[in-house]
Design a protein around this motif. Structure first.
Motif, short mmCIF file in Angstrom:
data_model
loop_
_atom_site.label_atom_id
_atom_site.label_comp_id
_atom_site.label_asym_id
_atom_site.label_seq_id
_atom_site.Cartn_x
_atom_site.Cartn_y
_atom_site.Cartn_z
N GLY A 1 8.67 35.06 2.48
CA GLY A 1 9.19 34.25 3.58
C GLY A 1 10.48 33.50 3.23
N LYS A 2 11.07 33.83 2.09
CA LYS A 2 12.27 33.11 1.63
C LYS A 2 13.42 33.26 2.64
N SER A 3 13.72 34.52 3.00
CA SER A 3 14.84 34.75 3.91
C SER A 3 14.55 34.21 5.29
N THR A 4 13.28 34.30 5.71
CA THR A 4 12.92 33.77 7.03
C THR A 4 13.19 32.27 7.07
N LEU A 5 12.83 31.58 6.00
CA LEU A 5 13.10 30.14 5.94
C LEU A 5 14.60 29.87 6.11
N CYS A 6 15.42 30.65 5.40
CA CYS A 6 16.88 30.47 5.50
C CYS A 6 17.35 30.69 6.93
N GLN A 7 16.87 31.75 7.57
CA GLN A 7 17.33 32.07 8.93
C GLN A 7 16.86 31.03 9.94
N VAL A 8 15.67 30.50 9.72
CA VAL A 8 15.18 29.45 10.61
C VAL A 8 16.08 28.21 10.46
N LEU A 9 16.46 27.92 9.24
CA LEU A 9 17.36 26.77 9.02
C LEU A 9 18.73 27.04 9.64
N GLY A 10 19.15 28.30 9.59
CA GLY A 10 20.46 28.66 10.16
C GLY A 10 20.45 28.75 11.68
N GLY A 11 19.25 28.97 12.26
CA GLY A 11 19.15 29.02 13.72
C GLY A 11 19.35 30.40 14.31
N ARG A 12 19.01 31.41 13.55
CA ARG A 12 19.21 32.76 14.03
C ARG A 12 18.26 33.10 15.18
N GLU A 13 18.80 33.82 16.15
CA GLU A 13 17.99 34.28 17.28
C GLU A 13 16.91 35.24 16.79
N GLY A 14 15.74 35.19 17.42
CA GLY A 14 14.67 36.10 17.04
C GLY A 14 13.71 35.48 16.02
N TYR A 15 14.08 34.32 15.49
CA TYR A 15 13.19 33.61 14.57
C TYR A 15 12.63 32.41 15.32
N THR A 16 11.35 32.51 15.68
CA THR A 16 10.78 31.52 16.58
C THR A 16 9.93 30.51 15.80
N VAL A 17 10.26 29.25 15.98
CA VAL A 17 9.47 28.20 15.35
C VAL A 17 8.25 27.94 16.23
N THR A 18 7.08 28.03 15.62
CA THR A 18 5.85 27.86 16.41
C THR A 18 5.17 26.54 16.12
N GLY A 19 5.64 25.82 15.11
CA GLY A 19 5.03 24.53 14.83
C GLY A 19 5.79 23.79 13.75
N GLY A 20 5.59 22.48 13.68
CA GLY A 20 6.23 21.67 12.65
C GLY A 20 7.61 21.23 13.06
N SER A 21 8.31 20.57 12.14
CA SER A 21 9.63 20.04 12.47
C SER A 21 10.56 20.12 11.28
N VAL A 22 11.86 20.05 11.57
CA VAL A 22 12.87 19.96 10.50
C VAL A 22 13.86 18.87 10.88
N GLN A 23 13.93 17.87 10.05
CA GLN A 23 14.90 16.79 10.25
C GLN A 23 16.06 16.99 9.29
N PHE A 24 17.28 16.93 9.83
CA PHE A 24 18.46 17.05 8.97
C PHE A 24 19.34 15.82 9.22
N LYS A 25 19.55 15.04 8.22
CA LYS A 25 20.31 13.79 8.33
C LYS A 25 19.76 12.94 9.50
N GLY A 26 18.45 12.92 9.61
CA GLY A 26 17.81 12.09 10.63
C GLY A 26 17.80 12.67 12.03
N GLN A 27 18.31 13.90 12.19
CA GLN A 27 18.31 14.52 13.52
C GLN A 27 17.40 15.74 13.55
N ASP A 28 17.00 16.12 14.74
CA ASP A 28 16.16 17.29 14.88
C ASP A 28 17.02 18.55 14.75
N LEU A 29 16.91 19.19 13.61
CA LEU A 29 17.75 20.37 13.34
C LEU A 29 17.45 21.51 14.31
#
Lengths: 249, 437
Positions: free
Chosen positions: A39-67
């Motif tokens: 899941g290494k590359s998937t994690l990277c693509q989710v952080l990058g915001g690539r289409e086709g990678y769907t977040v189904t739960g949880g959150s990512v905060q970047f510098k205090g904002q919802d990434l």
């Protein structure tokens, strides 16, 4: 800087990330290691915001904002830059033009005027030298006809010019010979600063001989099964993933 | 004269008669007139006109331009570039404008003039080059053009002459209250070992409307090298149908650039005959259509002799409800062994309502040849879009960058930098986010 909390994501119907937790602070270098398909590359693509990678739960905060709410280009302008495992070839778009468009997008986002052409060129030349790249690179189409090593150098060149707050490097070491690895590692080390964080995603311990991480995480089947300091990488080098996987099971 | 009237048998007098033509020329024009009268507009069921319907054109009335309006310096400035010195001939609504033309200093043996003037002056040697390539059987419009022959450019390059500057044939369409029709006819004769770049530039002033039916005959003698650029920038209400005929002899080389940006409905037929061994043709093309524009290019490359080569690259971009057609036909004669023919046609479809039709057609009768062809129609590459976005560039800008890059692959093949820059600029103004290079 970055807080990943119980992140779940799927690609098409398949759930790949199954609850990732990770805290990255300014000044830190994190290495995320794991066998193929973890899941290494998937994690990277989710952080990058690539289409086709769907977040189904949880959150990512970047510098205090919802990434996860941000478009890919906004993530980049906010300072999260993704170094691609397979940088894309774009015929007809010159490197220098991409660099300038990206640099100016960043400046405009910060409310600064667009860069003066001469100053910008001077900056680019300085960074080219660091990456031991010829100036002709600027006038070639982005990644077209580049060797594997040249593509990776180009990724780091962009990082050095755009100076992200958080650099996420996806398998930046794969396909590099030892000389290219040194140049790329040096580039990454130049990015290190107290204000900046780096996530290195890699399959091999080799890269960590050149870039010393503060934290090492082992990703397996979509979860981080173990975290430690740099000695964890040596343990992996010695014993392989199997021991840790069994231990976690 | 409306379109229906123009189809009636040739009037008692043909336009060419104004120049007191020699008998052979009057004969050729009369024959073409008879041919056109018999054929009329192409049958819409004809395979060659499958994707381009001429109903709106047929239903329009046009008047023949009898005299050209005065143009001012600003009009001319729109159509020329100060950083591209050239030998320039200017035609307005098909009529030669000596006052606006600047043929400049020409090397001995080079002639660049109005065809009408040359005919009126009794120029010798035209019989073998004027009207000899026009294949009236092939095209109604070429026949119509020859029937209505009145003016155009005549370029003659003596053996081993070489023009350093390009020749700018500027065909300006002026804005008139009534739609106009004109039939420019140009002849280019490149002598043995000669070399030149000819820019055939069709441009409409704002508000221009009408129909330009052009024909160009290009004769390449042995070892001649000719670059021919057709730049079409008609106004949005104009029609243009152009027929180009090229005959290439031993070891001669044609490099054609065909750039279509303007017009309401445009169609170009490029007919290239590689007649003798060693002859070579490179064909580059680009069209960009938006709104309800329609453009159609047919290329027909005939390898008649062994060891001939052709290499064709056409890019098309269609947005809004624009429609683009490309048909590339390559014929290889039975005896034309060891030839090489490559064709590549790539298209970008930018909206759901835009349409592209592309059709490669290879007819090969020889058995020892190297031929390839490929045609693609696609959208912008999502991977490239994501990569640019991941560098902080927004979607709209990324889109423009990729469209521009796609077009620029063809534009960059032009050896004249100021011309390439002009075309790039024309393209940039059509991209909402703009792109600088």
């Amino acid at each position: 800087m970055l807080t990943i909390d119980h992140l779940h994501a799927r690609v098409e119907a398949q759930e790949i990330l199954k609850g990732i937790n990770l805290e990255v602070k300014a000044g830190e270098v994190h290495a995320i290691m794991g066998p193929n398909g973890s899941g290494k590359s998937t994690l990277c693509q989710v952080l990058g915001g690539r289409e086709g990678y769907t977040v189904t739960g949880g959150s990512v905060q970047f510098k205090g904002q919802d990434l996860l709410e941000m478009a890919p280009e906004v993530r980049a302008r906010e300072g999260l830059l993704l170094g691609f495992q397979y940088p894309v070839e774009i015929p007809g778009v010159k490197n220098i033009y991409l660099l300038k468009a990206a640099y100016n997008a960043l400046r405009v986002h910060r409310g600064e005027p667009e860069a003066d052409t001469f100053e910008f060129l001077a900056l680019v030349r300085e960074k080219l030298k660091l990456m031991q790249m010829d100036e002709q690179f600027l006038h070639r189409a982005v990644n077209v006809g580049f060797s594997g090593g040249e593509k990776k150098r180009n990724e780091i060149l962009q990082m050095l010019i755009l100076e992200p707050a958080l650099a996420v490097l996806d398998e930046t070491d794969s396909g590099l010979d030892i000389d290219a690895l040194k140049v790329v590692s040096e580039g990454v080390n130049r990015l290190r600063s107290a204000q900046r964080a780096i996530i290195l995603v890699t399959h091999y311990q080799r890269l960590l001989n050149h870039i010393e991480p503060d934290h090492v995480h082992v990703l397996y089947k979509g979860r981080i099964i173990r975290s430690g300091d740099k000695t964890l990488a040596h343990e992996l080098e010695r014993d392989g993933y199997q021991g840790i996987i069994e231990e976690a099971a | 004269m409306n379109a229906a009237e123009s189809l009636t048998p040739p009037a008692e007098t043909l336009p060419i008669e104004a120049h007191r033509p020699p008998a052979w020329l009057l004969d050729r024009c009369s024959q073409a007139a008879a041919e056109f009268a018999q054929r009329g507009y192409p049958d819409p069921r004809h395979e060659e006109w499958k994707y381009t319907k001429l109903r709106t054109l047929k239903n329009q009335s046009f008047v023949t331009a009898s005299h050209a309006p005065m143009l001012d310096a600003a009009d001319l400035e729109r159509c020329t570039w100060p950083d591209l010195p050239s030998h320039r001939l200017v035609f307005v609504d098909g009529i030669y404008q000596p006052a606006l033309s600047e043929p400049g200093d020409l090397p001995a043996g080079v002639q660049i003039t109005s065809l009408a003037q040359a005919i009126a002056a009794g120029a010798v040697g035209l019989e073998t080059v004027l009207g000899t390539l026009v294949d009236a059987q092939y095209s109604s419009f070429a026949a119509w053009n020859l029937a209505q022959l009145f003016d155009g450019a005549l370029i003659q390059l003596a053996p081993d002459t070489c023009l350093q500057q390009p020749v700018h044939l500027l065909f300006i369409h002026s804005a008139q209250p009534t739609p106009q029709i004109y039939h420019p006819h140009s002849v280019i004769q490149a002598g043995q070992g000669s070399k030149a770049h000819i820019l055939e530039h069709h441009i409409g002033l704002p508000g221009a409307q009408g129909f330009c039916n052009s024909a160009t005959e290009i004769h390449l003698s042995a070892n001649a090298t000719l670059e021919h650029t057709l730049l079409q920038e008609h106004s949005e209400a104009s029609y243009h149908i152009g027929n180009l005929f090229i005959r290439a002899q031993r070891d001669s080389r044609l490099i054609s650039h065909n750039i279509n940006l303007g017009g309401r409905l445009t169609r170009h037929d490029l007919n290239v005959d590689l007649c003798e061994p060693g002859a070579e043709a490179v064909l580059n093309g680009l069209f960009v259509v938006g709104g309800t524009q329609h453009t159609d290019t047919h290329t027909r490359i005939h390898h008649r002799a062994p060891h001939t080569r052709s290499d064709e690259t056409y890019h098309g971009i269609a947005d809004d409800q624009g429609r683009g057609v490309f048909k590339g036909r390559v014929l290889v004669a039975r005896d034309a062994q060891k030839i090489e023919a490559h064709q590549h046609n790539a298209n970008l479809l930018l909206s759901d309502k835009a349409e592209i039709d592309t059709k490669p057609e290879l007819e090969i009768y020889a058995d020892d040849v190297r031929c390839s062809h490929g045609a693609t129609i696609g959208q912008l590459d999502p991977q490239s879009m994501y990569y640019l976005q991941s560098r902080g560039i927004d979607r709209e800008k990324a889109r423009d960058m990729l469209i521009f890059a796609f077009a620029d692959e063809v534009i960059q093949r032009l050896p004249l930098a100021p011309l390439a820059k002009h075309i790039e600029h024309a393209l940039q103004t059509r991209l909402p986010e703009g792109v600088s290079v």
